[in-house]
Design an enzyme around this catalytic site. Structure first.
Site, PDB file in Angstrom:
ATOM      1  N   ASP A  96     108.967  50.731  41.388  1.00  0.00           N
ATOM      2  CA  ASP A  96     109.183  51.873  42.288  1.00  0.00           C
ATOM      3  C   ASP A  96     108.593  53.133  41.673  1.00  0.00           C
ATOM      4  OD1 ASP A  96     110.400  50.541  44.315  1.00  0.00           O
ATOM      5  OD2 ASP A  96     112.452  51.076  43.758  1.00  0.00           O
ATOM      6  N   ASP A 148     112.813  41.848  49.316  1.00  0.00           N
ATOM      7  CA  ASP A 148     113.414  42.746  48.321  1.00  0.00           C
ATOM      8  C   ASP A 148     114.736  42.176  47.808  1.00  0.00           C
ATOM      9  OD1 ASP A 148     113.709  45.011  46.788  1.00  0.00           O
ATOM     10  OD2 ASP A 148     113.615  46.431  48.464  1.00  0.00           O
TER      11      ASP A 148
HETATM   12  C1  DGJ Z   1     113.512  48.943  46.666  1.00  0.00           C
HETATM   13  C2  DGJ Z   1     112.035  48.732  46.734  1.00  0.00           C
HETATM   14  O1  DGJ Z   1     111.499  48.630  45.461  1.00  0.00           O
HETATM   15  C3  DGJ Z   1     111.401  49.869  47.514  1.00  0.00           C
HETATM   16  O2  DGJ Z   1     110.016  49.711  47.544  1.00  0.00           O
HETATM   17  C4  DGJ Z   1     111.978  49.914  48.894  1.00  0.00           C
HETATM   18  O3  DGJ Z   1     111.605  48.771  49.592  1.00  0.00           O
HETATM   19  C5  DGJ Z   1     113.479  50.042  48.830  1.00  0.00           C
HETATM   20  N1  DGJ Z   1     114.058  49.026  47.989  1.00  0.00           N
HETATM   21  C6  DGJ Z   1     114.097  49.966  50.196  1.00  0.00           C
HETATM   22  O4  DGJ Z   1     115.457  49.962  50.155  1.00  0.00           O
END
Ligand code: DGJ
Length: 727
Positions: free
Chosen positions: A547, A477
């Site tokens: 997301d 991430d």
């Molecule tokens: C952003 C990601 O897109 C999410 O899926 C998740 O992993 C969060 N970060 C966790 O902080």
């Protein structure tokens, strides 16, 4: 032979099965562009340059006023000597001069393709690709510029990159170094780009290209969800299935620029490369600078045709490792089920339920390390939080494997929290500007990956976890963009290099870890699909798409992402309703069909579902296992574009062309609704296909040309799935 050189006319003809790209050395000195478009068998000189004395177009040679760089179609336009359009590169000499003139200095044709040092790039054997290197030279300052063209004949793809060599005894600063530039002597294009935001990635924006410049860019240190490093020129009549489209995509994950400029005579200059803002490079005598690569595709078969070229190319010549071709596991991710609040017991309960439903991979997301109960601590402390996981990670991984599933883990290795052991020990590791306050994003700072010692620290700390635990998958991430792009590790004349050095540092880390752990499946992520680019795809064969898991939004995000990226690369999960991002309530069936149209998974608390919902989940997983090969390895055909209205439709055809899977989505239910048709694509007209769920048999021609009538239904966000097998 993909590269043909006609010595008598000094013409280079790069030829693929779909396209031709033609250049000529004019007057022995100037590399000019003649043609890029549909393949011609032999180029004999039809599209000659028409010489004309144009007003305000200055001349290198006063005896011929028809010759001006301002009107010459060029391959790598220079600056300061008569071409007033946007240049492809820039220099600053020690004496402050910024004028540069590049003249032709020879060529070389090579089998195969060279590696681009330190950068992600496409690859191929000498059977796949042939390379042309054209040398240009600025004689006054002994700067050599090598334009590299890689012709993937069978794939219909040409890639371009540029190498600068300082052959002088003095340093020179490169102030702009684009990877490609093409001058079309043609008009009447639309331009297509993809814009967005967090939770709203990759919206399609098609508009007429009129006068002036259309420019998209990122200055955020990453490729960004705000603009994708992709641009297409489309003929006015081009649609999904026909018409000419030229697409360019940058194989890079940092600041970029892409532009289309219309000049006074309606010529179009298309360019792509590193962004020149804060993007300089100081070249010592004898040093070289390599630009990243641009993938260029031409088709006369519309956007579906363009996608097929990109998809196959990325699958065969960019994605690497054993997972590139392997079927990807159906996963469950605990993030939206628990966020930071989990215990071993909660995770194991979720995992047990997941394994009962047929899920194959359990992913532990953010919050397992340091003392991270929220997003403002512990980044950099990649050791387990024993308050939450008292038995440790190896034990947890064993438990998950014991349930018959793989185990995956989340990291955000490029970041550092001020509340972390790492920051207390190494405050200097932060990317920052001397004497200025930090700019904070999501409560965190960015590590200075322009420094090798910082990169090595990241490698060591991630490697320690991967080596001590049985991990099958990593979610990588990256949740904020770069500010204060400066570094104490470099001198004053190199501060403009830091944004690119950050990306090179990241690539070094990824290259090291992915080659040391070839069995691990890596998935990229950046607050959703914020760094979904071809550069990352070289290291990680899939990426979290957004997301935003709302089914209606996802139809659009996945539709637009599929313009260049194959569905197997797009992480797509079913989550709860009301949706966390939009509040919308869509049927579980529709959420399933949207997610099943890509790389399928779940991100919700399965223990909170009713038995009836769990049965649906089980059926979805069973269905996906049946159609997975077709979705992940087959060919996608987009049919109805959700950006244009109430419908979304697409279908997949398996590699062996025996299985067909089609999806139909109707967003809002309407009064007096028309009966919708689903007209499939990519079938064999004279073959018969059996509807697997209904038993009826239809001809391929019937399914494609006449289409299936979709029964009316009074329901918002409804969806249908049709599966056919060739009889
Ligand atoms: C952003 C990601 O897109 C999410 O899926 C998740 O992993 C969060 N970060 C966790 O902080």
């Amino acid at each position: 032979m993909a590269i043909i050189y006609d010595e008598a006319q000094s013409i280079f003809h790069l030829q693929t099965q779909a396209s031709s790209y033609v250049m000529q050395v004019v007057r022995g000195k100037y590399l000019s562009h003649l043609y890029w478009g549909r393949r011609v068998e032999q180029y004999r000189g039809s599209r000659a340059i028409i010489w004309k004395d144009r007003g305000f177009a200055p001349n290198p040679d006063d005896t011929d006023r028809t010759f001006s760089l301002d009107t010459l179609p060029q391959e790598y336009p220079q600056t300061g000597n008569g071409d007033f359009r946007t240049c492809a590169y820039g220099v600053r000499q020690e004496n402050g001069s910024r004028i540069s003139s590049l003249l032709y200095d020879g060529y070389e044709i090579l089998p195969g393709k060279r590696k681009l040092q330190g950068l992600p790039a496409s690859f191929g054997t000498p059977e796949d690709v042939e390379t042309l290197v054209i040398r240009l030279r600025d004689e006054l300052i002994d700067l050599v510029v090598e334009l590299e063209y890689n012709v993937f004949d069978q794939r219909g793809i040409i890639t371009r990159s540029v190498r600068f060599l300082n052959e002088a005894q003095r340093p020179v600063t490169l102030t702009k170094m684009l990877s490609m530039s093409v001058d079309f002597r043609e008009q009447d294009f639309d331009v297509l780009t993809l814009y967005g935001a967090h939770n709203n990635e990759r919206n399609m924006d098609r508009r007429p290209l009129t006068s002036g410049i259309v420019q998209i860019e990122s200055l955020r240190g990453t490729s960004s969800p705000q603009q994708s490093p992709f641009l297409a020129l489309m003929r006015k009549n081009a649609d999904e299935d026909q018409g000419e489209v030229y697409g360019v995509q940058f194989v890079y994950s940092g600041n970029f620029l892409a532009s289309a400029q219309v000049d006074a005579f309606q010529n179009v200059r298309l360019q792509m490369g590193l962004h020149p803002w804060n993007g300089e490079w100081y070249l010592h005598p004898g040093e070289t600078f390599q630009t990243p690569e641009v993938v260029m595709a031409y088709t006369h078969e519309g956007l579906n045709g363009l996608s097929h070229l990109f998809h196959t190319f990325y699958r065969r010549h960019l994605m690497r490792g054993k997972h590139a071709d392997a079927l990807r596991p159906i996963l469950i991710n605990n993030w939206e089920a628990t966020f930071f609040q989990f215990t071993e017991e909660k995770l194991l309960n979720l995992a047990r339920k997941a394994s009962e439903t047929g899920i194959e991979l359990f992913v532990l997301d953010d919050g397992w390390f340091g003392h991270r109960d929220g997003d403002n601590s512990s980044l950099g402390d990649w050791f387990v939080d024993e308050r939450k996981l008292p038995h440790g990670l190896p034990w947890l991984a064993d438990q998950i494997h014991g349930m018959g599933m793989q185990f995956g883990l989340w990291f955000e290795p490029e970041m550092i929290s001020q509340d972390s052991q790492l920051y207390r020990e190494h405050p200097d590791y932060v990317l920052h500007a001397q004497g200025r306050p930090y700019t904070i994003g999501r409560g965190q700072l960015v590590l200075d990956l322009s420094r090798k010692d910082v990169c090595d620290h990241v490698i060591d700390s991630v490697r320690a976890v991967l080596a001590s635990t049985h991990i099958d998958y990593v979610k990588w991430d990256m949740n904020r963009h770069l500010t204060e792009m400066e570094s104490g590790a470099y001198g004053p004349c190199q501060q403009g290099e830091i944004s690119h050095r950050y990306v090179l540092g990241l690539y070094y880390i990824l290259e090291t870890l992915t080659s040391q752990f070839p069995d691990i499946l890596f998935e990229g992520c950046s607050s959703g699909g914020g760094r979904f680019d071809a550069g990352m795809l070289y290291y990680m064969p899939q990426s979290w798409c957004s997301d935003n898991t709302d089914a209606v939004c996802r139809m659009k995000i996945q539709y637009a992402t599929s313009l260049t990226f194959p569905p197997v690369t797009m992480g797509a999960h079913v989550s709860v309703v009301p949706n966390q991002q939009t509040g919308r309530v869509t049927p579980l069936e529709t959420r399933g069909y949207v997610a099943m149209s890509a790389n399928f998974g779940y991100e919700l608390d399965l223990n909170a579902l009713s038995q009836q919902e769990l049965d649906v989940v089980k059926a979805q997983i069973a269905l996906y296992k049946e159609i997975r090969d077709t979705i992940q390895n087959g060919t996608l055909y987009r049919i109805k574009n959700p950006f244009n209205g109430n419908l979304a439709q697409w279908n997949f055809v398996s590699q062996d062309r025996k299985q067909v899977v089609a999806f139909h989505f109707e967003i809002l239910s309407q009064p007096a609704a028309p009966v919708q048709l689903l007209k499939l694509k990519g079938l064999e007209a004279d073959a018969l296909y059996r509807d697997v769920d209904r038993g009826t048999v239809y001809g391929g021609d019937e399914l494609m040309y006449s289409g299936i009538s979709i029964p009316l239904k009074k329901q918002d966000f409804r969806s249908e799935c049709y599966r056919f097998e060739k009889v």
